[in-house]
Design a protein around this motif. Structure first.
Motif, PDB file in Angstrom:
ATOM      1  N   ILE A  95       0.875  -1.219   0.027  1.00  0.00           N
ATOM      2  CA  ILE A  95       0.091  -0.057   0.054  1.00  0.00           C
ATOM      3  C   ILE A  95       0.852   1.266  -0.180  1.00  0.00           C
ATOM      4  O   ILE A  95       0.678   2.151  -0.781  1.00  0.00           O
ATOM      5  N   ALA A  96       1.901   1.241   0.810  1.00  0.00           N
ATOM      6  CA  ALA A  96       2.863   2.558   0.761  1.00  0.00           C
ATOM      7  C   ALA A  96       3.215   2.796  -0.429  1.00  0.00           C
ATOM      8  O   ALA A  96       3.490   3.943  -0.963  1.00  0.00           O
ATOM      9  N   ASP A  97       3.990   1.645  -1.182  1.00  0.00           N
ATOM     10  CA  ASP A  97       4.517   1.630  -2.531  1.00  0.00           C
ATOM     11  C   ASP A  97       3.422   2.286  -3.381  1.00  0.00           C
ATOM     12  O   ASP A  97       3.663   3.265  -4.328  1.00  0.00           O
ATOM     13  N   GLU A  98       2.190   1.753  -3.472  1.00  0.00           N
ATOM     14  CA  GLU A  98       1.076   2.267  -4.256  1.00  0.00           C
ATOM     15  C   GLU A  98       0.595   3.840  -4.146  1.00  0.00           C
ATOM     16  O   GLU A  98       0.427   4.462  -5.068  1.00  0.00           O
ATOM     17  N   PHE A  99       0.704   4.172  -2.864  1.00  0.00           N
ATOM     18  CA  PHE A  99       0.361   5.438  -2.649  1.00  0.00           C
ATOM     19  C   PHE A  99       1.435   6.475  -3.158  1.00  0.00           C
ATOM     20  O   PHE A  99       1.141   7.554  -3.577  1.00  0.00           O
ATOM     21  N   THR A 100       2.762   5.966  -2.925  1.00  0.00           N
ATOM     22  CA  THR A 100       3.797   6.727  -3.517  1.00  0.00           C
ATOM     23  C   THR A 100       3.801   7.033  -5.060  1.00  0.00           C
ATOM     24  O   THR A 100       3.851   8.037  -5.557  1.00  0.00           O
ATOM     25  N   LYS A 101       3.378   5.879  -5.764  1.00  0.00           N
ATOM     26  CA  LYS A 101       3.124   5.993  -6.990  1.00  0.00           C
ATOM     27  C   LYS A 101       2.016   6.686  -7.637  1.00  0.00           C
ATOM     28  O   LYS A 101       2.190   7.470  -8.517  1.00  0.00           O
ATOM     29  N   LEU A 102       1.050   6.601  -6.701  1.00  0.00           N
ATOM     30  CA  LEU A 102      -0.359   7.428  -6.916  1.00  0.00           C
ATOM     31  C   LEU A 102       0.213   9.021  -6.967  1.00  0.00           C
ATOM     32  O   LEU A 102      -0.380   9.767  -7.704  1.00  0.00           O
ATOM     33  N   ILE A 103       0.923   9.601  -6.122  1.00  0.00           N
ATOM     34  CA  ILE A 103       1.420  10.881  -5.825  1.00  0.00           C
ATOM     35  C   ILE A 103       2.140  11.291  -7.200  1.00  0.00           C
ATOM     36  O   ILE A 103       2.082  12.212  -7.976  1.00  0.00           O
ATOM     37  N   VAL A 104       3.030  10.351  -7.673  1.00  0.00           N
ATOM     38  CA  VAL A 104       3.944  10.624  -8.764  1.00  0.00           C
ATOM     39  C   VAL A 104       3.005  10.681  -9.971  1.00  0.00           C
ATOM     40  O   VAL A 104       3.281  11.517 -10.699  1.00  0.00           O
ATOM     41  N   THR A 105       2.088   9.733 -10.081  1.00  0.00           N
ATOM     42  CA  THR A 105       1.278   9.629 -11.234  1.00  0.00           C
ATOM     43  C   THR A 105       0.436  11.080 -11.068  1.00  0.00           C
ATOM     44  O   THR A 105       0.118  11.423 -12.419  1.00  0.00           O
ATOM     45  N   GLN A 106      -0.119  11.355 -10.218  1.00  0.00           N
ATOM     46  CA  GLN A 106      -0.952  12.562 -10.198  1.00  0.00           C
ATOM     47  C   GLN A 106      -0.204  13.781 -10.702  1.00  0.00           C
ATOM     48  O   GLN A 106      -0.634  14.779 -11.327  1.00  0.00           O
ATOM     49  N   GLN A 107       1.113  13.958 -10.289  1.00  0.00           N
ATOM     50  CA  GLN A 107       1.884  15.096 -10.530  1.00  0.00           C
ATOM     51  C   GLN A 107       2.252  15.103 -11.989  1.00  0.00           C
ATOM     52  O   GLN A 107       2.228  15.787 -12.709  1.00  0.00           O
ATOM     53  N   ALA A 108       2.597  13.842 -12.748  1.00  0.00           N
ATOM     54  CA  ALA A 108       2.949  13.541 -13.955  1.00  0.00           C
ATOM     55  C   ALA A 108       1.805  14.174 -14.795  1.00  0.00           C
ATOM     56  O   ALA A 108       1.617  14.778 -15.699  1.00  0.00           O
ATOM     57  N   TYR A 109       0.601  13.720 -14.212  1.00  0.00           N
ATOM     58  CA  TYR A 109      -0.720  14.104 -15.073  1.00  0.00           C
ATOM     59  C   TYR A 109      -0.811  15.392 -15.050  1.00  0.00           C
ATOM     60  O   TYR A 109      -1.113  15.909 -16.224  1.00  0.00           O
ATOM     61  N   SER A 110      -0.833  16.133 -14.153  1.00  0.00           N
ATOM     62  CA  SER A 110      -0.895  17.552 -13.830  1.00  0.00           C
ATOM     63  C   SER A 110       0.082  18.285 -14.724  1.00  0.00           C
ATOM     64  O   SER A 110      -0.275  19.175 -15.264  1.00  0.00           O
ATOM     65  N   ALA A 111       1.315  17.831 -14.663  1.00  0.00           N
ATOM     66  CA  ALA A 111       2.217  18.253 -15.516  1.00  0.00           C
ATOM     67  C   ALA A 111       2.047  18.280 -17.258  1.00  0.00           C
ATOM     68  O   ALA A 111       2.253  19.456 -17.871  1.00  0.00           O
ATOM     69  N   ASN A 112       1.219  17.170 -17.720  1.00  0.00           N
ATOM     70  CA  ASN A 112       0.866  16.997 -18.888  1.00  0.00           C
ATOM     71  C   ASN A 112      -0.179  17.988 -19.049  1.00  0.00           C
ATOM     72  O   ASN A 112      -0.243  18.631 -20.275  1.00  0.00           O
TER      73      ASN A 112
END
Length: 611
Positions: free
Chosen positions: A575-592
């Motif tokens: 879960i911790a790893d997935e939440f970390t990926k979730l943050i990174v994915t959100q930021q990448a999506y926003s950057a796009n």
């Protein structure tokens, strides 16, 4: 064209990050799914072709699923006996029913693979996991324990029935006491086999020693004629006959004096000392009568002296030689006065061979003597060919004891009860026909093998046939025991009655074990594991199952993983790893999205040039 390319690339970035977000959401959703294997996301850049590296641009992106099937989930205990988990490499072989006809599943024949081990037995006796997949394995022959094939099939354990198995072997381990405390030993005279806890064949009408064995020697004896100074021939001895005295009393011409002694040697030897008065223990007063002397000797030898027609006969009560030694000259004269030899002591009589050859049986008439001179060897419930239970009772009898001196050794015979209602001359107990001999250190020295055969065993009319009596090395001993009884460590047999299946469980070795109504636990099937050369290229199906693909390669029966029973493998999602990926994915999506906004602003600026 660069601005519009940037717009398209950003759209591709949004799609890739959306794909990653979908995988992350699926992993988090299945964090508690049994055997679930998380799916990661692999990003791949798409570089447009360029004539020279100097004109190459970053290009776009696409996303691919990345399997984590080979990553182990946490194994935890389960209270369900048919649950199982795989530690290490491997998959359960399963099939899913394509349809159900008359409550019977119909299978397509396509085998899938899973690590989801929450299997339970359904009404038809199949093992099904929570996703509806049927477990496959190889059935095992309940009698031999060997697999009946090597190709996994859908397992079914409905109404399994095992026929009766006759007892063919008894496993035995026990310690026999060096000094058995039998009822007879407490009343027997010291120095006798009976006093040593043994069995005296002379107490039996039918010799219970092994069939055809030589009869034990009859007891040794000494016969003497009483001499007195009153009449010739000598008058019969009476209670009033004195050891010493003056004529005309019914006394001996020469009696024992204070300080005289004689030794009765029946291994061990005992000395009788004569005193003036106040005799205790193995002492006699010189004024005691002949009867007192004979009673004292009888107590030592274990057999009563007989007196008839002026004749005294002394017995040992065993097969030992009888030896009487006078320790003083006057005692020598006194013994001669009793008629026991006029020569130089000791007076010795060797034992003679018996005539009652061993029958190997204890009759109803001899049950009391047998019970009083033997000890229990335990009991076990055996089964005949029809599965009828038979109570097999055992008893041990000591037939010789090293405490009796030179030429003797600790020897035991084993008996089994063949009839519980025997009377008269009917056989009640049978000698198995083997002498069990023990050394001074308590170890079994004979027989040298680990098993003997007991032929034609029958109990109350129920035939068991020949039984193998197994005694492993060191399992049968003779050590001192304060209780004086046999200590039974193991007494088991290999037979059982017919039985119906009651429940199944899975052991740590992957064996499906059935518990039957007769109390037997029988191996029914072996759960097989399979592995793949390209495990992470399997195609995921609903319910945690996987399908073979060209990239995974075919299933290979056998795997290095081990099955753990009553356990389940959890999801490998962190879960911790997935939440970390979730943050990174959100930021990448926003950057796009920011890139799209910026490109759009640039396009608007370009359009404003034309105004």
């Amino acid at each position: 064209m660069g601005i519009f390319d940037a717009l398209n690339t950003s759209v591709g970035g949004l799609q890739a990050q959306s794909f990653a977000l979908q995988n992350i959401s699926g992993n988090i959703a299945n964090a508690s799914t049994t055997g679930y294997k998380g799916i990661g996301t692999s990003f791949v850049d798409l570089i447009p072709d360029s004539t020279t590296p100097a004109r190459q641009v970053a290009g776009g992106v696409t996303a691919f699923a990345q399997q984590t099937i080979t990553t182990q989930g946490t194994v935890s205990a389960s209270t369900v006996a048919t649950n199982m988990a795989i530690n290490g490499d491997g998959f359960f072989s399963v099939q899913k029913a394509s349809s159900v006809v008359d409550n019977v599943p119909v299978f397509s024949g396509v085998t899938d693979y899973t690590r989801r081990g929450d299997f339970q037995v359904n009404a038809n006796g199949n093992l099904i996991n929570g996703a509806g997949y049927y477990l496959m394995g190889v059935t095992v022959d309940p009698k031999t324990g060997n697999p009946t094939g090597n190709v996994p099939q859908v397992l079914q354990f409905q109404n399994n029935f095992i026929p009766a198995q006759a007892t063919t072997a008894v496993q035995y381990a026990a310690n026999l006491p060096t000094q058995p405390k039998t009822p007879a030993s407490t009343t027997a005279a010291a120095g006798t086999l009976t006093a040593a806890g043994g069995i005296n064949p002379s107490d039996f009408a039918s010799n219970p020693l092994p069939i055809g064995s030589p009869a034990p020697p009859v007891d040794a004896f000494i016969t003497g004629a009483v001499v007195n100074n009153q009449a010739t021939p000598a008058a019969p001895i009476t209670a009033a006959t004195e050891l010493s005295g003056t004529a005309p009393s019914d006394s001996l011409a020469a009696g024992f004096a204070s300080g005289d002694s004689i030794t009765i040697d029946t291994s061990p030897a005992t000395t009788i000392t004569f005193v003036t008065s106040g005799a205790t223990g193995n002492q006699l007063n010189i004024t005691d009568n002949v009867g007192a002397l004979l009673n004292k000797i009888s107590a030592i030898t274990g057999a009563s002296a007989s007196v008839s027609g002026g004749q005294i006969t002394l017995h040992t009560g065993t097969g030992q030689d009888l030896k009487i030694t006078a320790n003083t000259p006057n005692a020598t004269t006194a013994l001669a006065g009793l008629g026991f030899g006029a020569g130089t002591p000791p007076i010795t009589k060797a034992r003679a061979a018996g005539t009652n050859v061993g029958t190997g049986a204890v009759t109803g008439n001899d049950l009391t003597a047998f019970t009083n001179e033997s000890i229990s060897g335990g009991a076990v419930t055996a089964y005949n060919a029809a599965g009828t239970p038979v109570n097999l009772q055992l008893r041990w009898a000591k037939t010789d004891s090293a405490t009796l001196g030179a030429g003797h050794q600790d020897t035991w015979n084993l008996f089994y009860q063949t009839s519980t209602t025997a009377t008269g001359t009917q056989t009640a107990w049978v000698n198995v026909g083997t002498n069990f001999v023990f050394g001074a250190n308590g170890a079994l020295t004979s027989p040298s093998g680990s098993a003997i055969t007991i032929p034609n065993v029958s109990v109350d009319g129920q035939a068991l046939g020949g039984l193998t009596f197994n005694v492993a090395s060191g399992a049968l001993t003779q050590f001192a025991s304060s209780a004086g009884a046999a200590t039974i460590n193991t007494i088991t047999q290999n037979g059982f009655a017919a039985g119906q299946l009651q429940s199944v469980a899975v052991g740590n070795n992957g064996l499906v074990v059935g518990t039957f109504s007769n109390g037997q636990n029988i191996n029914l099937a072996q759960v097989t594991l399979s592995h793949f050369n390209g495990t992470n290229y399997l195609k995921a199906l609903d319910g945690g199952a996987y399908e073979v693909t060209d990239l995974s390669g075919p299933a290979i029966i056998g795997a290095s993983g081990k099955i753990t029973g009553s356990s389940l493998e959890g999801s490998n999602t962190d879960i911790a790893d997935e939440f970390t990926k979730l943050i990174v994915t959100q930021q990448a999506y926003s950057a796009n999205t920011k890139v799209i906004t910026t490109a759009n602003s640039m396009v608007q600026d370009l359009l404003n040039v034309l105004r």
